[in-house]
Design an enzyme around this catalytic site. Structure first.
Site: not given
Length: 476
Positions: A47, A233, A256, A278, A309, A391
């Site tokens: 404008q 981790p 892994d 695994k 890991g 584990m």
């Protein structure tokens, strides 16, 4: 989870290409300056033109199309920018651009942007762009300022200098890997400092000598290496500096299942990634095949990273892999990582030792616990020590029975930490008599922690404070 869109990062060539800019105020001026710097031909609809836009019009720098926007104005342009204080007009520009498959940016309205402009550090021709996807532009700007302070002012001159050598390097060094090694050596060597002081003749000499040496070396059999790297981790922020450097330099990364996606995102983009992970109870690549692949790739002259890991030497079979590499005469080195026993317990708010509650900490693997003679259960069952079991969830019943049978109090606090240090971390609390049941309720991977220190978890928990409270089992 954020509802903001994910943007694909790219740099666009706007040299001599038409761009429609709707608006001609202060905000539009900033957009126009960036577009002009990129060589765009700006067509303006507004404008009223600001004083600066009037000057640009008189200089012939921009083309003023008039006061009213119409969708037909989008036809010849490469992209569009809406930078007015009229929200309805901005949205109309965006809708028209979408209908014509034209890229459009509406200033300060991420929901109405098919592209966004990042915070840029400009060391032409080298540019570093930082974006928050429109969600936190001030945060992106602050990080731009931090990087700006550490990026040398002369680095753009280095990039311009080596451009003239690219074709000769390509002709001389026949493979991508050899060229990459060459450029890595060049950029960490004395070339940058030589260009900084303006000695281009010496810089050319450095290029010639380094390229000649690389040409001689490419006729020799390449020497590969393997780096056994601990990925920690899960939280990518726990990677060590050496770990990051290793995965950024790798040709191949064998990783892994326990390596988090966030860590894998930091691997160099053109590196090959091979999943040799695994998981308990799942199909997996057997260790002997992983060893053989690692040796094969290294003998081919590749830089191989075996990414694990946690820490390679804490239940990571890194010692076995190092033995294989030694037997094969392959150069290797080890980059330790933050083990799950340290990282996951810390993020869960459980100290491994405490002056009043635990004078020692023992780490064991859950594998083999079905063999009652595999562990000294009498020693493991002592009070005032912390037992951390990797584990172990599949063997939780045996662990519970053996510890209680050898004198550990059935009311000893226990915790099972799943996916520790990540945003998906879960902590389950109970007592030793609950362990078998708790283990059936948690996702894997998980870490079992048994000992009086677990009683501090509620008091010391600091991670995920804005998320749902931890799940606690109730003894019956």
């Amino acid at each position: 989870m954020s509802d903001s869109p994910s943007f694909f990062a790219l740099f666009v060539n706007l040299q001599n290409r038409p761009v429609l800019l709707v608006g001609a105020g202060v905000v539009a001026e900033r957009k126009a300056l960036a577009l002009l710097k990129a060589g765009a031909r700006i067509q303006v609809v507004a404008q009223e033109l600001s004083e600066r836009f009037v000057c640009w019009q008189e200089e012939g720098t921009i083309e003023y199309l008039g006061k009213e926007f119409s969708p037909e104005l989008l036809a010849p342009v490469y992209l569009a920018v809406a930078a007015t204080d009229d929200e309805a007009l901005n949205q109309r520009v965006f809708a028209a651009a979408e209908a014509r498959s034209k890229l459009c940016n509406v200033v300060d309205s991420p929901a109405h942007c098919s592209y966004i402009t990042p915070a840029v550090i400009d060391r032409h021709p080298l540019q570093v762009a930082i974006s928050s996807g429109g969600t936190a532009p001030v945060l992106a700007r602050l990080w731009r300022e931090r990087i700006e302070r550490i990026l040398p002012q002369h680095i753009g001159r280095v990039a311009s200098f080596v451009e003239k050598w690219r074709q000769e390097v390509r002709r001389t060094l026949k493979t991508l890997a050899k060229r990459r090694y060459f450029w890595e050596e060049i950029f960490v060597g004395p070339l940058s400092g030589t260009i900084e002081v303006g000695n281009e003749e010496r810089a050319d000499q450095i290029m010639r000598e380094t390229l000649l040496q690389a040409q001689i070396n490419q006729k020799k059999k390449p020497l590969g290496e393997v780096v056994l790297v601990g990925a920690g981790p899960g939280d990518a922020g726990l990677l060590t500096l050496k770990a990051l450097q290793a995965i950024q330099a790798a040709d191949v990364v064998l990783y892994d299942a326990l390596v988090s996606p966030e860590v894998l995102e930091l691997v160099r983009r053109d590196a090959d990634r091979v999943n040799v992970g695994k998981r308990a109870g799942a199909h997996h690549v057997i260790q002997e095949n992983t060893n053989a692949l690692m040796v094969k790739l290294a003998k081919e002259g590749k830089r191989v990273v075996r990414l694990k890991g946690g820490d390679p030497f804490v239940f990571g079979r890194g010692g076995e892999e190092a033995q294989v590499l030694t037997a094969e005469g392959i150069l290797y080195r080890v980059v330790p990582g933050v083990s799950a026993a340290l990282g996951a317990t810390a993020y869960a708010g459980i100290p491994l030792t405490h002056r009043e509650l635990a004078h020692s900490a023992i780490l064991i693997s859950g594998h083999g616990t079905e063999d009652h003679d595999a562990n000294d259960w009498q020693a493991l069952a002592k009070s005032q020590q912390t037992l951390v079991i990797y584990m172990g969830t599949l063997k939780a019943t045996v662990i519970q029975e053996q510890l209680v049978a050898h004198g550990r109090d059935a009311s000893t606090p226990v915790a099972i930490i799943s996916r520790g240090t990540t945003a998906a971390q879960e902590v389950r609390l109970g007592v030793l008599s609950d362990l078998a049941q708790l283990a059936t309720e948690v996702p894997r991977p998980a870490l079992i922690v048994i000992g009086e220190v677990v009683s501090l978890q509620k008091q010391l928990a600091w991670f995920q404070q804005t998320q749902e409270p931890i799940v606690e089992a109730v003894a019956v």
